[in-house]
Enzyme design. Structure first.
Site, PDB file in Angstrom:
ATOM      1  N   ARG B 295      -0.504  -6.089 -12.436  1.00  0.00           N
ATOM      2  CA  ARG B 295      -0.669  -4.646 -12.238  1.00  0.00           C
ATOM      3  C   ARG B 295      -0.909  -3.938 -13.563  1.00  0.00           C
ATOM      4  NH1 ARG B 295       3.595  -3.710  -7.170  1.00  0.00           N
ATOM      5  NH2 ARG B 295       2.073  -4.524  -5.675  1.00  0.00           N
ATOM      6  N   TYR B 432      -7.159  -2.951  -5.643  1.00  0.00           N
ATOM      7  CA  TYR B 432      -6.525  -4.293  -5.656  1.00  0.00           C
ATOM      8  C   TYR B 432      -5.229  -4.326  -6.472  1.00  0.00           C
ATOM      9  CZ  TYR B 432      -9.701  -5.420  -9.732  1.00  0.00           C
ATOM     10  OH  TYR B 432     -10.406  -5.452 -10.887  1.00  0.00           O
ATOM     11  N   GLU B 433      -4.531  -5.423  -6.362  1.00  0.00           N
ATOM     12  CA  GLU B 433      -3.173  -5.576  -6.916  1.00  0.00           C
ATOM     13  C   GLU B 433      -2.213  -4.537  -6.335  1.00  0.00           C
ATOM     14  OE1 GLU B 433      -1.883  -7.975  -8.204  1.00  0.00           O
ATOM     15  OE2 GLU B 433      -3.697  -9.027  -8.848  1.00  0.00           O
ATOM     16  N   GLY B 434      -2.379  -4.244  -5.064  1.00  0.00           N
ATOM     17  CA  GLY B 434      -1.549  -3.223  -4.429  1.00  0.00           C
ATOM     18  C   GLY B 434      -2.231  -1.883  -4.604  1.00  0.00           C
ATOM     19  N   GLN B 439       1.676   1.429  -4.905  1.00  0.00           N
ATOM     20  CA  GLN B 439       2.362   1.661  -6.191  1.00  0.00           C
ATOM     21  C   GLN B 439       3.296   2.868  -6.088  1.00  0.00           C
ATOM     22  OE1 GLN B 439       1.777  -0.611  -8.534  1.00  0.00           O
ATOM     23  NE2 GLN B 439       0.248  -1.488  -7.155  1.00  0.00           N
TER      24      GLN B 439
END
Ligand SMILES: Cc1cc2nc3c(=O)[nH]c(=O)nc-3n(C[C@H](O)[C@H](O)[C@H](O)COP(=O)(O)OP(=O)(O)OC[C@H]3O[C@@H](n4cnc5c(N)ncnc54)[C@H](O)[C@@H]3O)c2cc1C
Ligand SMILES: Cc1cc2nc3c(=O)[nH]c(=O)nc-3n(C[C@H](O)[C@H](O)[C@H](O)COP(=O)(O)OP(=O)(O)OC[C@H]3O[C@@H](n4cnc5c(N)ncnc54)[C@H](O)[C@@H]3O)c2cc1C
Lengths: 313, 581, 248
Positions: B295, B432-434, B439
């Protein structure tokens, strides 16, 4: 009063035009005498051309088989032997002069002024630094002034003189540690010399290939111009190195400079700042060359050159 | 497209004057990270990135990746640039010396990733995902797996992937269906389809190591039943040579809005041989240890794209002439509105850099400091700042890239200017990556429960108090004080409102994250302004101070619209009937 | 054999320098500094000679302020074996630099001293030639190709007339031109290794050198700007404009 010695640059047959430019610089030194030294194996013809430069007091001809090629390690001790008679020793800031004069200055224990572009007084000069992006005014200390002259800053002196030619023998020991092997020229003898030419047509990476450079040569021939190039064009192998214009190539001052496919990096511009009129042809309207060009034309060089040739015919 | 020049002056300013990077060299293990090494690393990384990787950004975008019958070819030049980058040792910068890395602080890796993402964001993903795979192996892999795989991943000889997403399982990983069957010989056979896998297949290296989330047959449902497996593209023989091709097949690649130079693959695991990492059913926890770093990396992509767009816009604005400005200036940089856009871009970008580098430094402290309580405090900061670095920096990437197009006017919308690529590339970083929503939920949920936002509010207040006698900083201290009170009030409201209706924090999470990020930026602008005040004779520091003033006057006030919006509650958000929308 | 390579810290070639308004010099505060590009080529060439088995040791030397050690570290990271720093905050002009290099040459006895043909800050193009003079060694300036063969070398030089080849006896001074090679990218592990390589430091006084009489800089000014030109829309317009000026 200044007594000036100019070291002539030549190829054994012809005096290089840079020598007459150094003469113009020397005229600003309010000199009592200006002498030109010609070092050669057989230099009568060159000495005569030097004698014709207006303002020359005397030409010294130093003939010696060792002087056949202008090798710094061999010329320097001979010039050092002469130097004590003079207040100034000058050479053009060409690869010839750049190679030679520091070797003399070091032995004479004086600093050198490189690339003199303006004479304020016999000891005060302007010279460029940072690829010509700044100019410093410098004063030489006591002792002989050794310098190279930025040829683009001075025009050639007239050729109406007839100075005497004096043969000299200089008996100093010459080293044998440096031997000339060969000189490969790009064989453009019938074209004007890039450094002396009134017109220069120059090509950059945008020209694209060795074959394409033919259009540059053809246009140059039509205009009676010399051919120049950017470093990128030389690096890419489109054209030999002696055509490179710029900070690390030749610094030139033709009346007309026409560039094709050159972006105008500061290192290139350093070589053409003193040109009379700069014409730039580039397909990118934002190319930096347009910032300094007197006439800019946006377009493809391969379309524009044929049109130009037609218009000139 | 304008050339990328690493903003070395700003990077060194942040490293030296804002986060005091020299303190890292005092930590055990980081003795080598002295100022000369820091300078050398930045200089040389800048050189290779500017000259070999950044020039492929535009061509990579135009050419994209090509798929042909299971193989993927990256755009021309990517493979050679990757190999040079790896052979030059950059992939192992912050990795363990035991496995061929250089053991330098993560803070330095962060600075290099800043440049790498700005230079070429699509390219940066290939080494970027490998980092994630390394991290998971280091933390949870068996000695045997580490011995076989870590060195090659560290040196970049092989690359890694993270295979989480499936068609039905995106934000919600409890839906993962990929199956793993124990062969009772230390291996598992994995079957299933993963989608959107970055770097799943490409032509740079001879082997690709996939880290895959899958379920054992008897696993509990939901996230508690997910295990992690290592699946190599080629099996490794006992003599370390490459063995048989494992049936992990790239079925196709996606056509995307941006990052065309990065391959996004559908990966079919057709009874591929895998090795379990750690214990059964703990895969998600493992994923989260590497997720933090991943992240933070995506946050750096947001920063990178913002930096590149800012550089391009400033360069253009200094040249484009359009209507004499009110102050008589000839170029558009003199028009107050263009200046407003450029200063917004600059303030947000530089702010993200400060937050990212400082978080990286906290990460290093959390790993290397001898004192456990110092490690814990630093780790708390990393936990708090991770969603902020990820979401706010990537939102910033989009905002700044969009402003970049606006500064260029029509030219910005045209491909040749290179600006529209930044806008297209930037969006994925928010996803992406959450996603950034995920977040924000992390911030108002887990992180709030741990009191992390509250603790840092106290720390910020103490900082403002400590500087309060510095009248030259009043321009930022005053509005920051008011803003901080507002943040505190909003935080208290959220905690209370969550008990009334759990939808309250969920509806306001993204706005709260933005609010919190603005205060965080302000905190670092106080430090930056103080440092810049010392040497104002220099144009960089003069501009730095002016940017701090701009932030305080023009960006920080955003908090005043966010706070009431947050506290308006979830009801207004949810009021409309679904059928009516 | 040993090769001694000169490395100078200069304003990076990408920086557009600004002349200070009061004429006192060029603004260098906070400006990016790098190794002189010609020196980088010199380091690269020395390393290639070493890698080809023609040299045993490459020693980098710089003359300049404390911060010049950054450039020495770069040379060491590229692969130089050790370094010498002659530390001074004074402006060192070429003749003094040549004297310092001569003193170091006397100590180290290298077979080749390799220097960049000019430093891109003051563009003097003197130091190599001056060192060769002081040492009474051969010089081969503006080298674009170097073949070392035992106790002599063939060096191709880029000169105005074309490519000249000289055969020189070693020891000698060689100055490098741009097309000699393309310097390598430094590897990260080598940056770390460079930290452990020794840098020996001297002051000018410790070397027993008398600084040469200096050229005094009276003022620094910006070059005369060219008048901005115009864009023409067509070849015809261009030709008409050039005809009017009597250029064609
Ligand atoms: C220390 C140092 C010293 C240097 N010294 C010099 C030097 O002495 N001389 C020098 O020249 N450079 C020098 N350089 C290099 C310089 O920085 C530039 O890289 C170089 O000048 C670029 O050459 P270029 O303009 O031909 O190529 P580019 O910058 O690649 O420009 C090519 C141009 O061609 C245009 N073009 C392409 N196709 C066409 C077409 N069909 N029609 C019209 N236009 C077209 C493009 O729009 C572009 O503007 C030096 C660099 C360094 C670091
Ligand atoms: C180019 C690209 C590369 C990728 N690379 C990888 C990779 O290498 N490995 C990998 O495993 N995956 C990868 N992904 C997948 C990526 O991580 C997912 O797309 C992302 O996590 C979102 O999942 P989703 O697409 O299923 O969206 P969804 O989860 O369907 O989300 C849709 C919307 O709903 C929102 N939403 C979902 N759940 C919630 C919730 N609980 N609360 C509030 N809002 C919610 C989301 O924020 C979003 O706005 C990649 C995707 C792309 C496009």
């Amino acid at each position: 009063m200044a007594k000036v010695l100019i070291i002539a640059e030549h190829d054994g047959k012809k005096l290089n035009g840079s020598t007459a430019r150094v003469m113009t610089c020397a005229q600003g030194l309010s000199a009592e005498s200006v002498e030109i030294a010609v070092f050669a194996a057989e230099g009568a013809a060159v000495a005569e051309q030097a004698a014709a430069i207006s303002g020359v007091t005397k030409v010294l001809l130093i003939e010696n088989p060792a002087n056949e090629h202008a090798t710094a390690a061999i010329l320097a001790p001979q010039i050092e032997a002469l130097a004590s008679e003079y207040s100034h020793v000058l050479a053009p800031s060409t690869t010839f002069g750049k190679d030679l004069t520091p070797r003399i200055a070091a032995h004479l224990a004086v600093p050198q002024i490189s690339d003199i572009m303006r004479v304020e007084s016999p000891r005060i000069f302007d010279r460029p630094i940072y690829a010509g992006n700044a100019v410093i005014t410098v004063e030489a200390p006591e002792g002989i002034v050794v310098g190279t002259v930025r040829t683009a800053s001075f025009s050639e002196a007239e050729k109406t003189g007839s100075a005497t030619i004096e043969k000299r023998e200089i008996n100093v020991e010459l080293p044998s540690h440096t031997r000339f092997v060969k000189l490969e020229t790009s064989g453009s003898a019938d074209r004007p010399d890039l450094q002396a030419a009134a017109k220069v047509v120059s090509g950059g990476r945008g020209v694209g290939s060795t074959e394409n450079f033919k259009v540059i040569y053809d246009l140059a021939d039509k205009l009676g111009a010399a051919v120049g190039a950017s470093r990128a064009a030389v690096d890419a192998g489109f054209i030999p190195n002696d055509h490179q214009v710029g900070q690390t190539g030749k610094i030139i001052a033709p009346e007309l400079y026409m560039s094709f496919g050159i972006s105008g990096a500061i290192q290139h511009l350093a070589g053409i700042k003193d040109a009379g009129t700069i014409v730039a042809i580039n397909k990118d309207p934002d190319a930096p060359i347009f910032e300094i060009a007197d006439f800019g034309l946006v377009g493809d060089l391969f379309e524009i050159i044929p049109e130009l040739e037609k218009a000139l015919a | 497209m304008p050339e990328y020049k690493a903003p070395q002056r700003d990077m060194m300013f942040v490293l030296n004057d804002v986060i005091n990077v020299s303190e890292l060299a005092e930590l055990p293990g980081f003795e080598d990270a002295t100022p000369d090494i820091v300078q050398g690393v930045i200089d040389e990384a800048a050189k290779i990135i500017e000259n070999t990787i950044a020039p492929l950004n535009e061509t990579g975008d135009r050419e994209g990746c090509r798929f042909d019958n299971g193989t993927v070819t990256a755009p021309a030049g990517f493979k050679e640039a990757y190999q040079l980058y790896a052979e030059s040792g950059w992939t192992g910068l912050d990795k363990s010396i035991d496995f061929g890395g250089q053991g330098l602080p993560y803070t330095l890796a962060t600075a290099v990733t800043d440049m790498l993402s700005a230079g070429n964001d699509a390219f940066s993903l290939y080494p970027g995902l490998t980092n994630g795979a390394c991290e998971a192996l280091v933390e949870h892999g068996s000695q045997e797996l580490q011995d076989i795989y870590l060195e090659k991943l560290t040196t970049g000889e092989w690359t890694g992937t993270m295979c989480l997403t499936e068609p039905q399982a995106g934000s919600d990983l409890s839906q993962v269906r990929t199956k793993a069957i124990d062969q009772n010989d230390g291996t598992y056979l994995v079957e299933g389809t993963k989608v959107f896998i970055t770097g799943g297949e490409h032509d740079f290296v001879e082997n690709i190591i996939h880290l895959v989330l899958a379920r054992l047959p008897d696993a509990p449902a939901g996230v508690k039943g997910i295990s992690m497996f290592l699946i190599p593209k080629f099996m490794i023989n006992s003599d370390a040579s490459l063995g048989e091709r494992n049936p992990v097949v790239c079925a196709s690649i996606e056509e995307k809005m941006g990052i065309h130079g990065s391959s996004t693959c559908v990966m079919n695991f057709e009874n591929a041989v895998g090795y379990m990492i750690g214990n059964p059913n703990e895969g998600l926890r493992y994923m989260f240890t590497m997720m933090n770093l991943a992240r933070l990396m995506v946050g750096l992509q947001g920063l990178g794209v913002a930096e590149r767009a800012t550089q391009g816009a400033i360069e253009y604005a200094k040249e484009r002439k359009q209507a004499t400005a009110i102050n008589g200036g000839a170029t558009i940089i003199h028009h107050p509105d263009v200046r407003r856009m450029l200063m917004t871009m600059k303030a947000l970008t530089e702010g993200c850099r400060m937050v990212a580098y400082d978080t990286a430094k906290q990460y290093d402290i959390s790993k290397a400091h001898p004192d456990a309580s110092v490690r814990k405090t630093a780790n708390d900061r990393v936990e708090l700042m991770t969603p902020i670095c990820k979401a706010f920096a990537t939102d910033t990437g989009c905002e700044v890239a969009s402003l970049g197009v606006q500064v260029l006017g029509g030219a910005g919308y045209i491909r040749e200017s290179g600006m529209e690529q930044h806008m297209r590339d930037a969006k994925i970083f928010c996803i992406y990556e959450g996603t950034n929503a995920i977040q924000a939920l992390d911030l108002v949920g887990r992180k709030m429960k741990l009191n992390l936002p509250q603790n840092f509010i106290t720390e910020m207040a103490a900082k403002l108090e400590a500087e309060s006698s510095n009248s030259e900083l009043a321009f930022i201290l005053e509005p920051m004080k008011i803003a901080l009170e507002l943040l505190d009030e909003t935080t208290q409201w959220l905690i209370k409102a969550a008990q009334e209706d759990p939808q309250n924090p969920a509806a306001a999470a993204v706005e709260y994250l933005t609010l919190y990020s603005l205060l965080t930026h302000g905190y670092f602008w106080v430090i930056a302004a103080k440092a810049a005040l010392i040497k104002q004779d220099d144009s960089f520091c003069q501009a730095k101070l002016a940017t701090a003033q701009f932030f305080a006057a023009k960006i920080l006030p955003r908090v005043h619209s966010l706070a009431p919006a947050i506290m308006s509650g979830a009801a207004v958000v949810m009021a409309a009937e679904e059928d009516g929308i | 054999m040993k090769i001694l390579v000169g490395v100078k810290r200069v304003v990076d070639f990408n920086v557009r320098i600004q002349v200070k308004a009061d004429g006192s010099g060029v603004a260098t505060e906070g400006v990016k500094m790098s190794m002189n590009p010609f020196d980088e080529i010199a380091v690269e060439e020395a390393l290639r000679l070493k890698e080809a088995g023609k040299a045993e040791e490459v020693i980098a030397i710089t003359i300049g302020p404390k911060a010049s050690q950054e450039q020495l570290r770069t040379a060491l990271a590229m692969g130089a074996d050790r370094a010498i720093h002659v530390e001074t905050d004074e402006d060192v002009q070429p003749l003094t630099a040549a004297r310092i290099l001569k003193a170091i040459t006397d100590k180290e006895e290298p077979k080749i001293v390799m220097l960049g043909k000019q430093a891109i800050d003051d563009d003097n193009n003197q130091t190599a030639q001056m060192l060769a003079a002081l040492a009474n060694w051969p010089q081969a300036t503006f080298a674009s190709k170097i073949d070392v063969d035992g106790d002599s070398a063939n060096v191709t030089r880029e000169i105005d007339a074309g490519l000249e080849t000289l055969s020189i006896d070693l020891p000698a001074v060689i100055s490098t031109d741009l097309r000699l090679n393309e310097p390598r990218y430094v590897k990260l592990p080598d940056i770390m290794k460079a930290k452990r390589k020794p840098i020996e430091t001297f002051t000018i006084a410790e070397l027993g050198i008398e600084p040469a009489a200096a050229v005094k800089v009276l003022k620094t000014s910006a070059p005369a700007a060219r008048q901005a030109g115009i864009k023409v829309a067509s070849v015809d317009e261009l030709v008409a404009a050039l005809k009017e000026k009597g250029l064609i």
